[in-house]
Design a protein around this motif. Structure first.
Motif, PDB file in Angstrom:
ATOM      1  N   ILE A 164      -5.392  29.857 -46.399  1.00  0.00           N
ATOM      2  CA  ILE A 164      -5.743  29.483 -45.027  1.00  0.00           C
ATOM      3  C   ILE A 164      -5.566  30.656 -44.064  1.00  0.00           C
ATOM      4  O   ILE A 164      -6.424  30.943 -43.240  1.00  0.00           O
ATOM      5  CB  ILE A 164      -4.898  28.283 -44.551  1.00  0.00           C
ATOM      6  N   ASP A 165      -4.416  31.335 -44.176  1.00  0.00           N
ATOM      7  CA  ASP A 165      -4.145  32.505 -43.341  1.00  0.00           C
ATOM      8  C   ASP A 165      -3.116  33.367 -44.052  1.00  0.00           C
ATOM      9  O   ASP A 165      -2.690  33.053 -45.169  1.00  0.00           O
ATOM     10  CB  ASP A 165      -3.670  32.092 -41.938  1.00  0.00           C
ATOM     11  N   ALA A 166      -2.717  34.443 -43.403  1.00  0.00           N
ATOM     12  CA  ALA A 166      -1.834  35.412 -44.053  1.00  0.00           C
ATOM     13  C   ALA A 166      -0.470  34.830 -44.390  1.00  0.00           C
ATOM     14  O   ALA A 166       0.206  35.312 -45.309  1.00  0.00           O
ATOM     15  CB  ALA A 166      -1.671  36.636 -43.149  1.00  0.00           C
ATOM     16  N   GLU A 167      -0.030  33.807 -43.660  1.00  0.00           N
ATOM     17  CA  GLU A 167       1.283  33.201 -43.911  1.00  0.00           C
ATOM     18  C   GLU A 167       1.207  32.065 -44.929  1.00  0.00           C
ATOM     19  O   GLU A 167       2.216  31.393 -45.188  1.00  0.00           O
ATOM     20  CB  GLU A 167       1.876  32.662 -42.595  1.00  0.00           C
ATOM     21  N   ASP A 168       0.045  31.845 -45.520  1.00  0.00           N
ATOM     22  CA  ASP A 168      -0.183  30.668 -46.375  1.00  0.00           C
ATOM     23  C   ASP A 168       0.036  30.948 -47.860  1.00  0.00           C
ATOM     24  O   ASP A 168      -0.054  30.033 -48.673  1.00  0.00           O
ATOM     25  CB  ASP A 168      -1.622  30.169 -46.143  1.00  0.00           C
ATOM     26  N   MET A 169       0.340  32.189 -48.241  1.00  0.00           N
ATOM     27  CA  MET A 169       0.394  32.527 -49.666  1.00  0.00           C
ATOM     28  C   MET A 169       1.434  31.704 -50.423  1.00  0.00           C
ATOM     29  O   MET A 169       1.207  31.310 -51.572  1.00  0.00           O
ATOM     30  CB  MET A 169       0.671  34.017 -49.856  1.00  0.00           C
ATOM     31  N   ALA A 170       2.567  31.422 -49.806  1.00  0.00           N
ATOM     32  CA  ALA A 170       3.597  30.634 -50.488  1.00  0.00           C
ATOM     33  C   ALA A 170       3.075  29.246 -50.855  1.00  0.00           C
ATOM     34  O   ALA A 170       3.395  28.712 -51.927  1.00  0.00           O
ATOM     35  CB  ALA A 170       4.842  30.523 -49.607  1.00  0.00           C
ATOM     36  N   ASN A 171       2.250  28.670 -49.995  1.00  0.00           N
ATOM     37  CA  ASN A 171       1.664  27.361 -50.289  1.00  0.00           C
ATOM     38  C   ASN A 171       0.633  27.454 -51.402  1.00  0.00           C
ATOM     39  O   ASN A 171       0.521  26.554 -52.236  1.00  0.00           O
ATOM     40  CB  ASN A 171       1.019  26.786 -49.020  1.00  0.00           C
ATOM     41  N   VAL A 172      -0.133  28.545 -51.432  1.00  0.00           N
ATOM     42  CA  VAL A 172      -1.076  28.768 -52.516  1.00  0.00           C
ATOM     43  C   VAL A 172      -0.330  28.860 -53.844  1.00  0.00           C
ATOM     44  O   VAL A 172      -0.744  28.276 -54.849  1.00  0.00           O
ATOM     45  CB  VAL A 172      -1.896  30.053 -52.265  1.00  0.00           C
ATOM     46  N   GLU A 173       0.781  29.573 -53.846  1.00  0.00           N
ATOM     47  CA  GLU A 173       1.558  29.730 -55.083  1.00  0.00           C
ATOM     48  C   GLU A 173       2.081  28.396 -55.581  1.00  0.00           C
ATOM     49  O   GLU A 173       2.140  28.153 -56.797  1.00  0.00           O
ATOM     50  CB  GLU A 173       2.711  30.704 -54.850  1.00  0.00           C
ATOM     51  N   LYS A 174       2.454  27.500 -54.672  1.00  0.00           N
ATOM     52  CA  LYS A 174       2.909  26.169 -55.086  1.00  0.00           C
ATOM     53  C   LYS A 174       1.789  25.410 -55.791  1.00  0.00           C
ATOM     54  O   LYS A 174       2.024  24.724 -56.796  1.00  0.00           O
ATOM     55  CB  LYS A 174       3.397  25.381 -53.873  1.00  0.00           C
ATOM     56  N   VAL A 175       0.570  25.515 -55.273  1.00  0.00           N
ATOM     57  CA  VAL A 175      -0.572  24.872 -55.936  1.00  0.00           C
ATOM     58  C   VAL A 175      -0.794  25.499 -57.305  1.00  0.00           C
ATOM     59  O   VAL A 175      -0.981  24.800 -58.312  1.00  0.00           O
ATOM     60  CB  VAL A 175      -1.848  24.998 -55.069  1.00  0.00           C
ATOM     61  N   GLN A 176      -0.740  26.817 -57.374  1.00  0.00           N
ATOM     62  CA  GLN A 176      -0.998  27.523 -58.635  1.00  0.00           C
ATOM     63  C   GLN A 176      -0.004  27.136 -59.726  1.00  0.00           C
ATOM     64  O   GLN A 176      -0.373  27.087 -60.904  1.00  0.00           O
ATOM     65  CB  GLN A 176      -0.974  29.034 -58.408  1.00  0.00           C
ATOM     66  N   THR A 177       1.238  26.859 -59.351  1.00  0.00           N
ATOM     67  CA  THR A 177       2.223  26.473 -60.377  1.00  0.00           C
ATOM     68  C   THR A 177       1.864  25.144 -61.034  1.00  0.00           C
ATOM     69  O   THR A 177       2.366  24.841 -62.123  1.00  0.00           O
ATOM     70  CB  THR A 177       3.635  26.372 -59.771  1.00  0.00           C
ATOM     71  N   GLY A 178       0.999  24.362 -60.376  1.00  0.00           N
ATOM     72  CA  GLY A 178       0.582  23.087 -60.953  1.00  0.00           C
ATOM     73  C   GLY A 178      -0.587  23.189 -61.905  1.00  0.00           C
ATOM     74  O   GLY A 178      -0.924  22.210 -62.591  1.00  0.00           O
ATOM     75  N   TYR A 179      -1.214  24.356 -62.001  1.00  0.00           N
ATOM     76  CA  TYR A 179      -2.307  24.544 -62.949  1.00  0.00           C
ATOM     77  C   TYR A 179      -1.728  24.722 -64.356  1.00  0.00           C
ATOM     78  O   TYR A 179      -0.839  25.561 -64.568  1.00  0.00           O
ATOM     79  CB  TYR A 179      -3.124  25.787 -62.596  1.00  0.00           C
ATOM     80  N   LYS A 180      -2.234  23.970 -65.308  1.00  0.00           N
ATOM     81  CA  LYS A 180      -1.738  24.039 -66.681  1.00  0.00           C
ATOM     82  C   LYS A 180      -2.908  24.130 -67.654  1.00  0.00           C
ATOM     83  O   LYS A 180      -3.974  23.562 -67.424  1.00  0.00           O
ATOM     84  CB  LYS A 180      -0.893  22.801 -67.030  1.00  0.00           C
TER      85      LYS A 180
END
Length: 222
Positions: free
Chosen positions: A190-206
């Motif tokens: 979404i923006d430059a401060e959003d990477m931590a939220n992206v990483e949370k989504v990525q941890t759910g990919y299996k």
């Protein structure tokens, strides 16, 4: 090391061989029916255009999943590599990658058995997708916010020779025309401060073999 230059050279040679092969039966009947230089050039050009996407797709697979010294290596087959940054000029394996959807890279080897891709709940405001690309560079399926929704789920990706029923717990089956598949994940930043939220989504990919998903013995490796 097999380079892109080597692969392109092979594609060009294959196109020339195809042009020659096409003209040989004609030659046997009548030398006067040989294709002209321009006709032979057109045949070779058509062969090159047809084969180039396949060769370049193989080159990406080679760099991402096979050659650990390529400088672009991500992970072995059937393992997800989550990129926790946006693409930069250093990412050269794929031309013009997106800069607002950090990638998760997964190359699937479906020779031994199908693979199950599982995705988490993703907030409806965030775009995400899993693009399924076969060895012929066709997009044969999409998982994501615009196709399967934002709810969690597991999806089966199978090769051309697989025969079976959709197992319990699987939402949808995607069939590839080739045994190797590029599963390209995109998660919106979404923006430059959003990477931590992206990483949370990525941890759910299996990603896991069907046998592991079903808690059954694995078949022999390819």
């Amino acid at each position: 090391m097999l380079t892109k230059r080597d692969l392109l050279r092979c594609a060009a040679m294959a196109a020339l061989v195809a042009a020659t092969a096409k003209s040989t039966p004609v030659l046997a009947q009548n030398k006067a029916e040989w294709p002209s230089l321009l006709e032979a050039k057109d045949i070779a050009e058509e062969g090159f255009i047809y084969g180039l996407p396949l060769v370049m797709n193989y080159a990406v697979m080679q760099e991402f999943a096979v050659d650990r010294n390529s400088g672009q290596f991500k992970a072995p087959f059937n393992e997800i590599n989550n990129m926790h940054q946006v693409a930069s000029p250093a990412d050269t394996a794929v031309i013009t990658p997106n800069s607002d959807t950090p990638y998760s890279i997964l190359w699937l080897d479906l020779r031994a058995e199908p693979m199950v891709i599982s995705v988490p709940t993703v907030e409806k405001e965030r775009y995400y997708s899993v693009q399924l690309i076969d060895g012929n560079t066709y997009n044969f399926g999409y998982i994501g916010s615009r196709t399967t929704g934002s709810e969690p789920g597991s999806y089966l990706v199978v090769g051309p020779d697989w025969k079976g029923e959709k197992p319990d717990g699987i939402k949808q089956v995607f069939t590839s025309s080739t045994p190797f598949v590029f599963a390209n994940f995109r998660t919106q930043l979404i923006d430059a401060e959003d990477m931590a939220n992206v990483e949370k989504v990525q941890t759910g990919y299996k990603a896991q073999p069907l046998s592991a998903f079903l808690k059954q013995p694995a078949p022999p490796a390819a």
